[in-house]
Design an enzyme around this catalytic site. Structure first.
Site, PDB file in Angstrom:
ATOM      1  N   ASP A  14       0.827  -1.221   0.000  1.00 44.06           N
ATOM      2  CA  ASP A  14       0.000   0.000   0.000  1.00 44.06           C
ATOM      3  C   ASP A  14       0.858   1.267   0.000  1.00 44.06           C
ATOM      4  O   ASP A  14       0.381   2.331   0.376  1.00 44.06           O
ATOM      5  CB  ASP A  14      -0.944   0.036   1.216  1.00 44.06           C
ATOM      6  N   GLY A  15       2.098   1.154  -0.455  1.00 46.00           N
ATOM      7  CA  GLY A  15       3.006   2.289  -0.369  1.00 46.00           C
ATOM      8  C   GLY A  15       3.431   2.865  -1.706  1.00 46.00           C
ATOM      9  O   GLY A  15       4.234   3.799  -1.752  1.00 46.00           O
TER      10      GLY A  15
END
Lengths: 297, 297, 297, 297
Positions: free
Chosen positions: A241-242
């Site tokens: 999720d980065g």
């Protein structure tokens, strides 16, 4: 059902149109060099967007749409002649042909809303791309996908078979597909897989990142009592999720919304946000620099 | 400058109007008991909002506005008679008089936009409250605040003098002020201070919480490349940036916005979000349950 | 109160920066001609936005920001040399110096919210302009305006004195002011006056135009039962509420909002929308073509 | 494709739940009378929303959700006993059973996006209703509609055959259908037809009414150069595009959007706005008073 014939009219305004995307260190004369080059080669700029991160020594980004008569025939030559300018300014660049559709694979698990939005926009002619295949670790979307005339592949994934499953997936997509869309695909993609599609795998995360990273974001949002919920489309990188954020949006909620209600509202934002990100990607509107995107819309 | 005389007209529709806010475990008959009680006591319900967290054994929340002729004279008696119903249903409740303005203190540091929005809405008659005083750990707002006819107190805070500073602040507000607004007040409030104003200190945090907790949220947002920035108004609790959220809002940004631009856009959202939260608080629209708010708007 | 000294830092990044806005019939080679010209004259393009209304024979619009060392000294010469390119492509164009503030007059009647938003943003350094004077057909804003150190002129207007009043207004603004902002100024501007400030008078209309043209738009909106109310900033032309739209925005309302509530909510949208339009105008972001605007933001 | 079996879980929380909607002249004691009545009859109020148009002699509106054990068996008796209260307060009222799905007909012409959104939300379990049939004046949706297992009827309409066509439509819907959804149905409904479905025909108009009434709203919006486009769902009355507004929403556009782009963006808003309106109608959240709606959401 409708055929792809309806695309004909929209193809027309794409005829002979190309796009040029460039990132390079900023310095004087870049725009002049590019536009003179295009002009001298009979290419007419119809749209141009640029951005300089910092006028004193930052990065320069530009996206140009141009028309060139007999594009197909002349583009290879144009690209070759561009190399000296590119070298002079240390450009990372790519040319693309507007009429040439991106080839997509969609990965999906059990929730259909993001998949359906893409299929539907594709069918309506709003998503200019070829959806080559759909891959799922479950079988429940098979009938739906095939009703659109799109091949469906079931590739089960378990912790033990993950490596083989990814190899099978790679076989399905490599050479056939430019971009992979994770339309609520609930498996983590390994670094080995990612290196084949750098900045070409788009995921939809069901929260307003970086809030609620990881699992069960709607349950987290409910617990925290937030007044807006959101969704984030991003390129997938090794950091969960980065990756670089492409698009985000939110919708207002209230104390009346329980977790199920948040999920229902969230489904709507997710499909909108993912569809926008896919559209911009297919129209070559996104440049990635380090962990951020420059989106020319 | 305008005087408070302009409030007269809006006071009129508040005459004889009271509010009753209740939280209790849900069970059959609550609304009937309350509304019969009010009806039997000549009170007419003009607005009622309720919410049940879960019909099977959850919490019940209600906010009622009612008109009662000769309110001022009759309310004490009404409150006393209500006690038996409250006891029967294990209610937490409070009555309030709509015409009676909340008394506010505003704490501010060096940035004036949130303070100004409140002063301005107050002056325009949109914020129905008395701003009793402004407290700051700096002196730069003194002239501005006093130009509105509001007392300004400079209470410097250093790590060494924090305890005495808070004691001085308490002296200034206790007995005079119902609610404290932290309008970009950049000091952490101690648990000792908080216990005097539980759920009555409102802070504006300059991010869409829980994203970017802590310091320099716009710098964090820029680094992460988010496409929306936001602000959050919340009641202050011992957990930093962790108290019950009252209101949030966001605004779209793009790669073109640097940290200064994010701050400029953010200032606008901050003042709007804080002003809404203060307004709702002053109109008794907020119930707090555990770490969440029920906001009846 | 704060002085204008705080602008110093933001002036710096405007040093030596100019803007060039062009409209002309589209044809191949425009961008190349402009950018080569700038490059050959040591000007570095730091931002460029363009738009072609229709690639086959439509209009072309471009806004360029460029840095030129010793701008002040060199710009007159640059402008002169540009004339041959302008003639070749039939361009309407203008150069402007980013550091040179636009000079504004604000016209206002009895409502202060739009005026205050502009004064406040100006004071905060968010509006880069000089507010030269405020003109009103009433006296109630006098003290407020003068507290900001800005001259206030009372020019009463009656049906009988309208012509003389406008002559008085013209005397006040001509030669001193580039742009006039109607910040809830409730008098119609005559065609005679308009011709002195073509596309340089900005009005805020309190509805989402073209809905609710004319008087009492909030009463009209209430009657119609709309679920959103809005505001519109536009350049003033002879057609009432019919000039080129610069910006619009809306906010959600419900059946609970009576006319007074719509007005209160509306005040907020009006000031935001007007402030955005004024900002874009002051940053030379708006091109007008026929009755529409091209806004490069 | 998915079956309707998935609804099972959501039916459960609707078991034994009923709704009561009331409009009447306001006067003291209404809420007490209703809530005591329900309490005495073992009904537990789980949600209640009310609105008084003007405390001094205006209209009063309330929507109550209550749970009553063995609802199906006991409701007829409850309704009968309620008549005396209704008479006392001159109430217009209706009871409805939450678990009982509304029966819908969808009328459509050549554009499928609004139809598809409804079919899709219905299939996903987000629209709790029975779509009994789809009627079209064209044949192109036949295969699509039937693939969802829903009967499709082709009823051609020409100026000469309009009366017979409407009679045929009435035969198809009367007795079978509660509500008719005009999902981009491009024929005007006659007053004769309307009287059979007063406030039970929902239309989606492709503009932010009252702007751009009538035909080709996107072309009108483009001409006017608006910066937001919208859609409006409303009940159909004899006045074209003039019925009570249920819901509206807008989306930002710019000078870059031509008429086709406005239509594409508009399709998205239209389907969202119509779907919301249909959902609220099916959940009995809308009361109509004169030409306006009270929507309890």
């Amino acid at each position: 059902m409708k055929t792809q014939g309806q695309f004909q009219s929209s193809v027309d305004h794409r005829k002979d149109r190309a796009r040029l995307l460039i990132s390079c260190p900023d310095r004087p004369g870049i725009v002049a060099a590019i536009s003179s080059f295009l002009s001298e080669n009979q290419a007419n700029i119809v749209q141009s967007d640029q951005y300089t991160m910092d006028p004193d020594g930052g990065m320069f980004f530009i996206r140009i749409e141009f028309d060139l008569p007999d594009l197909e025939q002349k583009l290879p030559d144009l690209e070759q002649r561009f190399q000296s300018i590119a070298a002079q300014f240390q450009m990372k660049y790519r040319f693309s042909v507007a009429a040439k559709k991106k080839k997509l694979a969609i990965f999906v698990s059990k929730e259909d809303h993001c998949l359906l939005e893409l299929l539907w926009q594709w069918q309506a002619g709003d998503l200019y791309a070829d959806i080559e295949l759909v891959v799922s670790n479950h079988t429940i979307m098979k009938e739906l996908v095939e009703s659109f005339g799109i091949p469906f592949y079931h590739v089960p994934v378990t912790p033990e078979t993950k490596r083989e499953a990814e190899e099978k997936q790679l076989e399905l997509v490599q050479g056939k597909v430019d971009t992979i869309i994770l339309a609520r695909y609930m498996q983590i993609i390994s670094p080995q897989f990612l290196q084949h599609y750098p900045n070409r795998i788009i995921n939809i995360h069901h929260s307003f990142l970086p809030a609620f990273v990881g699992g069960k974001p709607y349950a987290q949002a409910y617990e925290r009592g937030v007044k807006l919920i959101g969704a984030t489309a991003h390129y997938v990188t090794e950091e969960l999720d980065g990756g670089p954020i492409i698009e985000q949006d939110v919708q207002r909620v209230s104390h009346r919304d329980d977790v199920n209600s948040l999920k229902r509202i969230g489904r709507h934002i997710e499909r909108i946000v993912l569809a926008r990100a896919v559209q911009w990607h297919c129209e070559d509107r996104i440049l990635v620099h380090q962990n951020k995107t420059v989106v020319f819309v």
